[in-house]
Design an enzyme around this catalytic site. Sequence first.
Site, PDB file in Angstrom:
ATOM      1  N   ASP A   1       1.098  -1.369  -0.110  1.00  0.00           N
ATOM      2  CA  ASP A   1       0.409   0.505   0.383  1.00  0.00           C
ATOM      3  C   ASP A   1       0.882   1.107  -0.398  1.00  0.00           C
ATOM      4  O   ASP A   1       1.595   1.514   0.917  1.00  0.00           O
ATOM      5  CB  ASP A   1      -0.978  -0.226   0.906  1.00  0.00           C
TER       6      ASP A   1
ATOM      7  N   GLU B   1      -1.049  -1.498  -5.509  1.00  0.00           N
ATOM      8  CA  GLU B   1      -2.707  -1.174  -6.292  1.00  0.00           C
ATOM      9  C   GLU B   1      -1.936   0.294  -7.856  1.00  0.00           C
ATOM     10  O   GLU B   1      -1.048   0.652  -7.570  1.00  0.00           O
ATOM     11  CB  GLU B   1      -3.279  -0.186  -5.196  1.00  0.00           C
TER      12      GLU B   1
ATOM     13  N   ASP C   1      -3.012   1.069   6.564  1.00  0.00           N
ATOM     14  CA  ASP C   1      -2.613   0.562   5.518  1.00  0.00           C
ATOM     15  C   ASP C   1      -1.510  -0.811   5.534  1.00  0.00           C
ATOM     16  O   ASP C   1      -2.313  -1.539   4.250  1.00  0.00           O
ATOM     17  CB  ASP C   1      -0.757   1.578   5.654  1.00  0.00           C
TER      18      ASP C   1
END
Length: 406
Positions: free
Chosen positions: A201, A285, A386
């Site tokens: 992340d 991501e 996170d």
Amino acid sequence: MKAFKYRLYPTKTQSEKLDWTLARCCELYNAALQERKEAWNGCRRPPNFYDPEWRSEHARDYHISFAEQCRWLTQIRKEIRPDYQHIGSHVLQNVLHRVDKAFAAFFRRVAAGSTPGYPRYQSKTHYDSLCFPDSAGWKLKENRLRITGLGTIKVKLHREIQGTIKTCIIKREGENWYVVLSCEVEVQPRLPYTDLAVGIDLGLLHFATLSTGDTIENPRYLRRREKKLKAVQQALSRKKRGSHRRRKAARLVGKCHRKVANPRQDFLHKESRILVDCYETIVFEDLRPRNMSKRPQPRQDKDGTFLPNGAAAKGGLNKSINDAGWASFIRMVRVKAESAGQSTVLAVNPHKTSQVCSACHKEGPHKDLSERTHTCVHCGIVLDRDVNAALNILRLGLSHQAAQVA
Ligand SMILES: [Zn+2]
């Protein structure tokens, strides 16, 4: 192919000679471009070079080839411009090759149906590299680079060269000089083989949070040097265009930018190396920082008065996004993973990765950016916000991978 870049320390005369050489190369580039342009325009401009049918019929009549330009170059060097005899013929041919490549790319994109810009003239300040396409004209011995007609230049070999050197490029960045050596390196399968997968992340508080709970901290080089950069940029904008002082100020701005960019590159290289060496499957991501950097929508109340829309806060956010350089980080991980030959890098849609619980996979309420922990309303698990997102990203990546295999 792998590139190794080293700092060069030429003497004053040498750097003047290098500047002189670059100026000549730039002139040649522009002349070769002009020649092709004029040939194309012919006596009168042809109807339409974006029309594929017309082009396939007539392109040859107007075309000047790389080989032709090389032949003329030999003649020009002999008869009209003897100053070009001080520069290696392969270096000059490489300039013509660049022109050829610019046109090839242009026509390829025209053929693909887009409307690309026509190849452009280069300015003397932006034309800043010359290439030795083979082993002629230069020689690297220990920490000395020998260039024909220029003498030996000191090189800072801060790391070992691998593989066989194919091309040598001399590059100017501001007032610094570098040598870039492209080497052919064999892909070495990485040992020992690990089978670990990790989700990552990317965030603002930490540069990255791993699904293992580790974090990579954000070095805020830009923030620290931002004030200085801003001051020198303002100083530049006050200077009169074309003046000597403006040139001096522009050099200083360039220097400040490099002082931000170089340590950042270094940080990204080191961290991406660690990731690729430790993990087999790396899931990011799909952030598209370009989209994220957009200005927030303006908000108005019933009477048309503007309400706060968080633009200032987002401005700060954007700065960190650009500062952090996530996109180039992901790119570096990809490149390194490819040359390791075994790691897989995946990108998943990050939609709702911070709301969904990584333990029970149920969706929770929306979180504000300031909320740092994930407390599940369904199963009661408490995790760092996170880390929870990183675990979700990992799960998404692995399920994608499984779906592809099946
Ligand atoms: Zn839960």
